[in-house]
Design an enzyme around this catalytic site. Structure first.
Site, short mmCIF file in Angstrom:
data_model
loop_
_atom_site.label_atom_id
_atom_site.label_comp_id
_atom_site.label_asym_id
_atom_site.label_seq_id
_atom_site.Cartn_x
_atom_site.Cartn_y
_atom_site.Cartn_z
N ASP A 15 35.27 30.88 41.94
CA ASP A 15 36.26 30.09 41.17
C ASP A 15 36.32 28.60 41.51
O ASP A 15 37.41 28.01 41.56
CB ASP A 15 37.65 30.69 41.35
CG ASP A 15 37.78 32.08 40.76
OD1 ASP A 15 36.76 32.62 40.29
OD2 ASP A 15 38.89 32.63 40.78
N ASP A 57 37.63 32.24 36.58
CA ASP A 57 38.71 32.67 35.70
C ASP A 57 38.36 32.19 34.30
O ASP A 57 37.92 31.05 34.12
CB ASP A 57 40.04 32.06 36.14
CG ASP A 57 40.76 32.88 37.19
OD1 ASP A 57 40.22 33.90 37.62
OD2 ASP A 57 41.87 32.48 37.59
N HIS A 59 40.47 32.65 31.11
CA HIS A 59 41.66 33.20 30.48
C HIS A 59 41.81 32.81 29.01
O HIS A 59 41.51 31.67 28.64
CB HIS A 59 42.92 32.72 31.22
CG HIS A 59 42.99 33.11 32.66
ND1 HIS A 59 42.67 34.37 33.11
CD2 HIS A 59 43.37 32.40 33.76
CE1 HIS A 59 42.84 34.41 34.43
NE2 HIS A 59 43.26 33.24 34.84
N HIS A 76 46.12 28.05 33.33
CA HIS A 76 44.98 27.49 34.03
C HIS A 76 43.70 28.18 33.58
O HIS A 76 43.73 29.32 33.13
CB HIS A 76 45.14 27.65 35.56
CG HIS A 76 45.18 29.09 35.99
ND1 HIS A 76 46.33 29.85 35.92
CD2 HIS A 76 44.21 29.91 36.48
CE1 HIS A 76 46.07 31.08 36.35
NE2 HIS A 76 44.79 31.13 36.69
N LYS A 102 35.95 36.50 34.65
CA LYS A 102 36.94 37.54 34.92
C LYS A 102 38.27 37.18 34.29
O LYS A 102 38.52 36.02 33.98
CB LYS A 102 37.10 37.78 36.42
CG LYS A 102 37.51 36.57 37.24
CD LYS A 102 37.49 36.89 38.72
CE LYS A 102 37.71 35.68 39.59
NZ LYS A 102 39.05 35.10 39.51
N CYS A 141 41.74 34.99 45.15
CA CYS A 141 40.51 35.52 44.57
C CYS A 141 39.40 35.71 45.60
O CYS A 141 38.60 36.64 45.47
CB CYS A 141 40.05 34.63 43.42
SG CYS A 141 41.21 34.71 42.02
#
Length: 197
Positions: A15, A57, A59, A76, A102, A141
């Site tokens: 990340d 990430d 999202h 975020h 993810k 994470c």
């Protein structure tokens, strides 16, 4: 301690996205300071032909983890926004590298790079037995990716000089490191790794 790298090893960089850097939407203090050290790890593994995995990430705008949806975090790493991009100074090899997205579904959150992704199957089909994990955030994470690796039967090494935590509560990062160590993770620094050559 010296660790000899072999073709059973892989690097997982967790990340390293702009929203987690000091000027981002969900800043990890000094998260940018580990980019040079992670680049050294990436170049070492790449020079040996070992795979490098970059988790991120990814999202949707209405992700379940966001405060507007009842979650605990500000928005975020929204898909295809500048904040979701990797730090521009992060070295990303041209080959033998894999980007693992993810938490890309609205109703599913994931701190571990293994949750809802192809990471485990990609490692297994390459015969990987040991993973070396660094990135951000130590207490979320990174910790969950390391614990996920252990639960799936990998030997996990924590790159102690290549992690930074968010420390929502003071001491969270140190507690996370201790938890990982108590579960069987081995903490290593770059100077302790060497090639089979």
């Amino acid at each position: 301690m010296k660790v000899k790298l072999s073709k059973k090893d892989a690097l997982i960089v967790v990340d390293m996205q702009l929203d987690f850097m000091p000027d981002g939407a969900l800043p990890v203090p000094e998260g940018d300071k580990i980019v040079p050290r992670l680049n050294e790890y990436i170049k070492l593994f790449s020079s040996l032909g070992l795979p490098v995995f970059f988790t991120r990430d990814w999202h949707p705008p209405d992700h379940i983890s966001f405060k507007e949806q009842g979650g605990i975090w500000p928005p975020h790493c929204v898909q295809n926004t500048p904040g979701a991009m990797f730090h521009p100074d992060l070295y990303i090899p041209s080959d033998n590298r894999f980007i693992i997205s993810k938490a890309f579904s609205r109703d599913f959150d994931a701190y571990s790079g293994f949750q809802g992704t192809a990471l485990d199957s990609l490692l297994k089909e390459r015969g990987i037995k040991r993973v070396f994990v660094g990135g951000v955030a130590t207490d979320y994470c990174v910790k969950n990716t390391v614990l996920g690796a252990l639960n799936l039967g990998y030997q996990a090494f924590l790159l102690i000089d290549g992690i930074k935590g968010v420390d929502v509560q003071p001491g969270d990062s140190e507690r996370a490191v201790q938890e990982m160590l108590s579960e069987g993770t081995v903490a290593v620094e770059l100077s302790e790794l060497h090639s089979t050559a």
